[in-house]
Motif scaffolding. Structure first.
Motif, short mmCIF file in Angstrom:
data_model
loop_
_atom_site.label_atom_id
_atom_site.label_comp_id
_atom_site.label_asym_id
_atom_site.label_seq_id
_atom_site.Cartn_x
_atom_site.Cartn_y
_atom_site.Cartn_z
N VAL A 10 -10.39 -7.78 -3.07
CA VAL A 10 -9.61 -7.15 -2.01
C VAL A 10 -8.94 -8.20 -1.13
CG1 VAL A 10 -9.76 -5.77 0.10
CG2 VAL A 10 -10.92 -5.00 -1.98
N ARG A 19 2.89 -1.70 -6.20
CA ARG A 19 1.70 -1.35 -5.42
C ARG A 19 0.66 -2.47 -5.53
NH1 ARG A 19 1.92 4.30 -4.69
NH2 ARG A 19 0.25 3.99 -3.15
N PHE A 42 0.81 -1.21 0.00
CA PHE A 42 0.00 0.00 0.00
C PHE A 42 0.85 1.27 0.00
CE2 PHE A 42 -3.13 -3.02 1.75
CZ PHE A 42 -4.17 -2.78 0.87
N TRP A 59 -2.88 -1.79 -5.09
CA TRP A 59 -4.19 -1.36 -5.57
C TRP A 59 -4.42 -1.59 -7.06
CZ3 TRP A 59 -5.00 2.18 -9.34
CH2 TRP A 59 -4.02 3.13 -9.59
#
Length: 259
Positions: free
Chosen positions: A161, A234, A94, A236
């Motif tokens: 997620v 990352r 993150f 995301w």
């Protein structure tokens, strides 16, 4: 070899633990809501309505993802104990990487192309294995509108997620400590595919290749998600592509049934 076995064991232990906890919690709460003793022997339990069984299945799936996410964060916190919360978020992907990586904006071109790539692969794989995959999918008529909404949330939000936290987050961090980028990407991809075996019941007329269909259809997605994690540093972007892929496939699967 020991480190590889431990690496493979971690996600499956998390998945099994989250599944068992979700099943137990849904049974306890559901039985309590209906006035049933949850510890009643199976043969003496009253038969539940089909709507209740369908709802419990959806809630169990959704709750499992939430518990998986919590367990992954707890594992990362344990691995980074004494280093502060910033180290946990960096471990899970993150935080911005210390070494600049590829701009995530340049990777947005993948989004409009991905549904075409993924659906073409799914269709070709199903045809090659002669399985009825991605066709004739229907939402259970016993689900209430709220349960249908929860199912969509599970597929498009909760699963991407939680699964990315587990595979491209914690497992990726563990693998990258002793494997190179290519081996880390392949290892996390294979674990991701193997973890999806048996999560969905096979139809009565399924052939011997049905069990292979699900992991094989996921292989390009799994490899691409690992590449994104390495290329951007990352997490995301992985969550975004995973959610977009799930949405596109769900629309492809259930779209004909809505007409």
């Amino acid at each position: 070899m020991g480190r590889i076995l431990a690496l493979v064991a971690v996600p499956f232990v998390v998945l099994i633990a989250a599944t068992l906890l979700a099943i137990a919690l849904v049974r306890l709460v559901g039985d309590w809501r209906l006035g049933i003793d949850p510890f009643t022997p199976t043969l003496q339990r009253p038969r539940l309505p089909l709507a209740e069984l369908a709802a419990r299945g959806v809630v169990t799936d959704a709750l499992r993802q939430g518990l998986m996410a919590l367990l992954v964060v707890a594992l990362a916190a344990w691995a980074c104990r004494g280093a502060g919360p910033g180290a946990v978020w960096a471990r899970l992907g993150f935080a911005a990487p210390a070494i600049p990586r590829a701009s995530t904006r340049r990777l947005l071109w993948l989004l409009p192309l991905w549904p075409l790539i993924h659906i073409a692969w799914v269709t070709a794989t199903a045809a090659a294995l002669q399985v009825n995959f991605a066709q004739g999918v229907r939402i259970s008529p016993f689900l209430s509108p709220s349960m249908v909404a929860l199912w969509f949330a599970f597929v498009i939000l909760l699963a991407p997620v939680a699964e990315e936290l587990l595979l491209r987050g914690e497992v990726y961090a563990r693998a990258s400590r002793f494997l190179g980028p290519a081996a880390t990407i392949v290892t996390t991809a294979l674990i991701f595919c193997l973890a999806h075996i048996g999560l969905e019941p096979a139809p009565r007329n399924a052939n011997a290749f049905h069990a292979l269909a699900r992991p094989l259809t996921l292989l390009p997605l799994a490899l691409t998600l690992g590449w994104l994690r390495w290329r951007t540093g990352r997490l995301w972007p992985c969550m975004l592509l995973h959610a977009w892929s799930n949405l596109a496939l769900v629309v492809y699967q259930i779209g004909p049934g809505l007409r």
